[in-house]
Design an enzyme around this catalytic site. Structure first.
Site, short mmCIF file in Angstrom:
data_model
loop_
_atom_site.label_atom_id
_atom_site.label_comp_id
_atom_site.label_asym_id
_atom_site.label_seq_id
_atom_site.Cartn_x
_atom_site.Cartn_y
_atom_site.Cartn_z
N SER A 13 0.88 -1.18 0.00
CA SER A 13 0.00 0.00 0.00
C SER A 13 0.91 1.22 0.00
O SER A 13 1.90 1.24 0.73
CB SER A 13 -0.87 0.00 1.26
OG SER A 13 -1.55 -1.22 1.37
N SER A 229 7.41 0.65 10.54
CA SER A 229 6.29 1.39 9.98
C SER A 229 6.74 2.25 8.81
O SER A 229 7.82 2.86 8.85
CB SER A 229 5.69 2.26 11.08
OG SER A 229 5.03 3.36 10.52
N LYS A 230 5.88 2.29 7.78
CA LYS A 230 6.22 3.10 6.59
C LYS A 230 6.20 4.58 6.94
O LYS A 230 6.78 5.40 6.26
CB LYS A 230 5.22 2.84 5.47
CG LYS A 230 5.31 1.44 4.87
CD LYS A 230 4.43 1.36 3.64
CE LYS A 230 4.23 -0.07 3.17
NZ LYS A 230 2.85 -0.51 3.23
N SER A 231 5.46 4.93 7.99
CA SER A 231 5.32 6.35 8.28
C SER A 231 6.42 6.87 9.22
O SER A 231 6.53 8.06 9.43
CB SER A 231 3.94 6.63 8.87
OG SER A 231 3.72 5.76 9.94
#
Ligand code: GLU
Length: 295
Positions: A13, A229-231
């Site tokens: 995603s 985490s991607k964030s």
């Protein structure tokens, strides 16, 4: 779409740059596919615009290609696939397996958010659409890495959402429609999605679609014990030294050091790695600290 002996995929995603945990999953799915002489595809799961980060999908595809991982067929974008999700939803609505639901989160709070019966206090202009789950829906999955997994859908997920009240497609519906449409025979992904698998198997059965083979690899944890985490910027990695990254991921996949650890090129490394890969050595834990091996 002809049935293939092995076609795998990686389906990020676009919510941020790839972190080491996503690269780990991507490499695992690529190695399992190539070791089996199969194909490997990339699909971008861009169905949730509010959570999307501008430029993330291009950056993810670029990072994967630096690691030598590119899709054997053109990348599929879920944002282009609304008609396919609508067609699947229409079939489920027409045969009564799906229903419109006006319940809000608050309506379902007393039931732990699990929908078994509608408790809506008022109707909405655009209700959510859910799949009807029966008490008898106890789904067993054989996972190639994690072993047997059994779940009572009614207790864990209840009648689950296929299209949200805000009109967005649910991941569960999109992933099932696309895995089938792309002829995916083997789904390899992070263990955080193991508990989604019974919902996906139920949907495959409801839509008359084949169930692929599943393999869930450990989720990598940062030094703080949290899932990468991607964030979080700190969870990114330097794809400027792809061989170092590949060697590190290789060790995390439980593999013995490669004779070509200092290969001349990424593609030479990948060719040797695909042949030397031992699927049975992939750790079967649900999660693993990525700091467990030296950088
Ligand atoms: N898009 C999901 C993610 O980024 C993965 C979906 C899947 O592999 O089934 O976590």
């Amino acid at each position: 779409m002809p049935t293939l002996a092995y076609r795998g995929r990686f389906a990020p995603s676009p919510t941020g740059p790839l972190h080491l945990g996503s690269a780990y999953t991507a490499l695992a799915s690529w190695l399992l596919a190539r070791h089996a002489g199969g194909e490997w595809l990339i699909r971008i799961e861009d169905l949730d615009p509010p959570r999307e980060v501008a430029g993330a999908s291009a950056a993810q595809i670029d990072t994967l290609s630096r690691l030598g991982l590119s899709s054997d067929l053109p990348v599929l974008w879920q944002s282009q696939r609304h008609h396919a999700y609508q067609a699947a939803l229409d079939r489920l609505l027409a045969n009564g397996q799906a229903f419109a639901c006006h319940c809000s989160r608050t309506d379902l709070a007393a039931a732990g958010g699990v929908h078994r019966t509608c408790r809506a206090k008022r109707t909405r202009a655009t209700p959510a659409i859910r799949l009807r789950v029966s008490d008898a829906d106890v789904i067993s999955v054989h996972d190639a890495i994690q072993g047997g997994y059994r779940q009572s859908l009614a207790e864990v997920a209840g009648d689950f959402v296929l299209r949200r009240a805000d009109g967005l497609w649910a991941y569960q519906l999109a992933v099932v429609v696309d895995d089938a449409a792309q002829g995916i025979s083997h789904v390899v992904r992070g263990c955080d999605l193991l508990d989604s698998t019974p919902r996906q198997v139920a949907l495959q059965r409801a839509l008359g679609l084949p169930t692929p083979h599943y393999a869930h690899v450990p989720v990598l944890l940062g030094a703080d014990g949290q899932k990468l985490s991607k964030s979080r910027r700190s969870d990114g990695f330097d794809s400027g030294d792809p061989l170092a990254v590949l060697n590190r991921l290789w060790a995390l996949l439980g593999q013995a050091p490669l004779p070509c650890a200092d290969a001349a090129s990424v593609s030479a490394w990948l060719t040797t790695a695909a042949a030397a890969f031992r699927p049975e050595a992939v750790p079967s834990s649900a999660a693993m600290a990525f700091s467990a091996i030296p950088a």
